[in-house]
Design a protein around this motif. Structure first.
Motif, short mmCIF file in Angstrom:
data_model
loop_
_atom_site.label_atom_id
_atom_site.label_comp_id
_atom_site.label_asym_id
_atom_site.label_seq_id
_atom_site.Cartn_x
_atom_site.Cartn_y
_atom_site.Cartn_z
N SER A 2 -48.91 -28.54 -21.07
CA SER A 2 -48.70 -29.65 -20.15
C SER A 2 -50.03 -30.30 -19.78
N THR A 3 -50.00 -31.63 -19.63
CA THR A 3 -51.20 -32.37 -19.25
C THR A 3 -50.88 -33.33 -18.12
N ALA A 4 -51.92 -33.94 -17.58
CA ALA A 4 -51.76 -34.90 -16.49
C ALA A 4 -51.10 -36.20 -16.96
N HIS A 5 -50.80 -36.31 -18.25
CA HIS A 5 -50.18 -37.54 -18.76
C HIS A 5 -48.79 -37.31 -19.34
N ASP A 6 -48.18 -36.18 -19.03
CA ASP A 6 -46.84 -35.87 -19.56
C ASP A 6 -45.80 -36.93 -19.18
N PHE A 7 -45.92 -37.49 -17.99
CA PHE A 7 -44.93 -38.46 -17.51
C PHE A 7 -45.33 -39.91 -17.74
N ASP A 8 -46.37 -40.15 -18.53
CA ASP A 8 -46.78 -41.54 -18.81
C ASP A 8 -45.63 -42.34 -19.43
N PHE A 9 -44.78 -41.69 -20.20
CA PHE A 9 -43.64 -42.38 -20.82
C PHE A 9 -42.74 -43.04 -19.79
N LEU A 10 -42.72 -42.52 -18.57
CA LEU A 10 -41.77 -42.98 -17.55
C LEU A 10 -42.25 -44.22 -16.80
N HIS A 11 -43.52 -44.56 -16.93
CA HIS A 11 -44.06 -45.71 -16.19
C HIS A 11 -43.34 -46.99 -16.59
N GLY A 12 -43.02 -47.82 -15.60
CA GLY A 12 -42.39 -49.11 -15.87
C GLY A 12 -40.93 -49.15 -15.46
N GLU A 13 -40.23 -50.11 -16.02
CA GLU A 13 -38.82 -50.39 -15.67
C GLU A 13 -37.87 -49.63 -16.58
N TRP A 14 -36.75 -49.19 -15.99
CA TRP A 14 -35.72 -48.46 -16.74
C TRP A 14 -34.33 -48.85 -16.26
N GLN A 15 -33.37 -48.70 -17.14
CA GLN A 15 -31.96 -48.73 -16.79
C GLN A 15 -31.43 -47.32 -17.01
N GLY A 46 -54.60 -41.91 -11.58
CA GLY A 46 -54.96 -42.02 -12.99
C GLY A 46 -53.95 -41.37 -13.93
N GLY A 47 -52.71 -41.24 -13.48
CA GLY A 47 -51.66 -40.65 -14.31
C GLY A 47 -51.30 -39.23 -13.91
N ALA A 48 -52.11 -38.58 -13.08
CA ALA A 48 -51.83 -37.20 -12.67
C ALA A 48 -50.79 -37.13 -11.56
N ALA A 49 -50.21 -38.27 -11.22
CA ALA A 49 -49.12 -38.35 -10.26
C ALA A 49 -48.37 -39.64 -10.56
N ASN A 50 -47.14 -39.71 -10.11
CA ASN A 50 -46.40 -40.97 -10.18
C ASN A 50 -45.29 -40.93 -9.15
N VAL A 51 -44.77 -42.11 -8.88
CA VAL A 51 -43.66 -42.23 -7.96
C VAL A 51 -42.67 -43.21 -8.57
N ASP A 52 -41.40 -42.88 -8.47
CA ASP A 52 -40.39 -43.83 -8.92
C ASP A 52 -39.32 -43.98 -7.85
N GLU A 53 -38.72 -45.17 -7.86
CA GLU A 53 -37.58 -45.44 -6.99
C GLU A 53 -36.42 -45.82 -7.89
N ILE A 54 -35.28 -45.22 -7.63
CA ILE A 54 -34.08 -45.48 -8.42
C ILE A 54 -33.01 -46.05 -7.49
N ASP A 55 -32.39 -47.13 -7.93
CA ASP A 55 -31.34 -47.79 -7.15
C ASP A 55 -30.00 -47.49 -7.82
N MET A 56 -29.12 -46.84 -7.06
CA MET A 56 -27.80 -46.46 -7.56
C MET A 56 -26.73 -47.10 -6.67
N LEU A 64 -35.97 -41.41 -4.58
CA LEU A 64 -37.39 -41.50 -4.84
C LEU A 64 -37.87 -40.14 -5.34
N THR A 65 -38.68 -40.15 -6.39
CA THR A 65 -39.30 -38.92 -6.87
C THR A 65 -40.81 -39.09 -6.87
N LEU A 66 -41.50 -38.12 -6.29
CA LEU A 66 -42.95 -38.03 -6.35
C LEU A 66 -43.26 -36.86 -7.27
N ARG A 67 -44.04 -37.12 -8.32
CA ARG A 67 -44.44 -36.09 -9.28
C ARG A 67 -45.95 -35.89 -9.18
N LEU A 68 -46.38 -34.64 -9.09
CA LEU A 68 -47.79 -34.31 -8.94
C LEU A 68 -48.19 -33.25 -9.96
#
Length: 165
Positions: A2-15, A46-56, A64-68
């Motif tokens: 595992s690295t600090a960039h594992d969740f880089d794929f998730l950055h941006g908009e999703w359906q 710098g990628g070692a954390a991210n936050v997403d908001e999902i609207d359902m 909301l998910t905070l990943r560290l």
């Protein structure tokens, strides 16, 4: 590893397309009809954390998910919150091996202590799958109770023509 960039794929908009069991601890319970969501994830640290908001809208709330990423353990902690509760749930902790991430934690569901497992799989630039499972027996058996398939929204071509004024 595992690295600090594992969740880089998730950055941006999703359906999202969701399926949930009607009873989260009952493996024989039916699946609710699928419902959609939209989400946006942004990197932090710098990628070692991210936050997403999902609207359902189907459920009437947002999440909301905070990943560290913790460099010393090379593990991620995932912290979930819902606008329905205003509560930060206990984290799940784990790592990626290849394109599969598995994360575990403890929580309470409907008054029952459960072991929680999140699995990320099928990761690519345009798709991913997240699954949640609960174990009422400390991890001996698991009930997958929520599956979310992520896809990138279509990119719309730029508007043609000249603006009128």
């Amino acid at each position: 590893m595992s690295t600090a960039h594992d969740f880089d794929f998730l950055h941006g908009e999703w359906q999202g397309s969701h399926r949930r069991r009607t009873r989260f601890l009952d493996p024989a319970s039916a699946w609710e009809p699928a419902f959609p969501s939209t989400s946006h994830c942004r990197p932090l640290f710098g990628g070692a954390a991210n936050v997403d908001e999902i609207d359902m809208p189907h459920l009437g709330y947002k999440g909301l998910t905070l990943r560290l990423f913790e460099p010393s353990t090379r593990q991620w902690s995932l912290h979930w919150s819902s606008s329905a509760t205003g509560r930060l749930f206990p984290p799940v902790v784990g790592r990626f091996t290849g394109d599969r991430g598995e994360f575990h934690g403890d929580d309470v569901h409907d008054g029952h202590e459960v072991r929680v497992r999140f699995v990320w799989s099928g990761v690519s630039a345009t798709a991913a799958r997240w699954e949640q499972a609960f174990s009422p027996d400390g991890g001996d058996t698991w009930v997958t109770n929520w599956i979310m398939d992520f896809t990138r929204p279509p990119v719309l071509p730029p508007a043609s023509g000249t603006p009128s004024g």
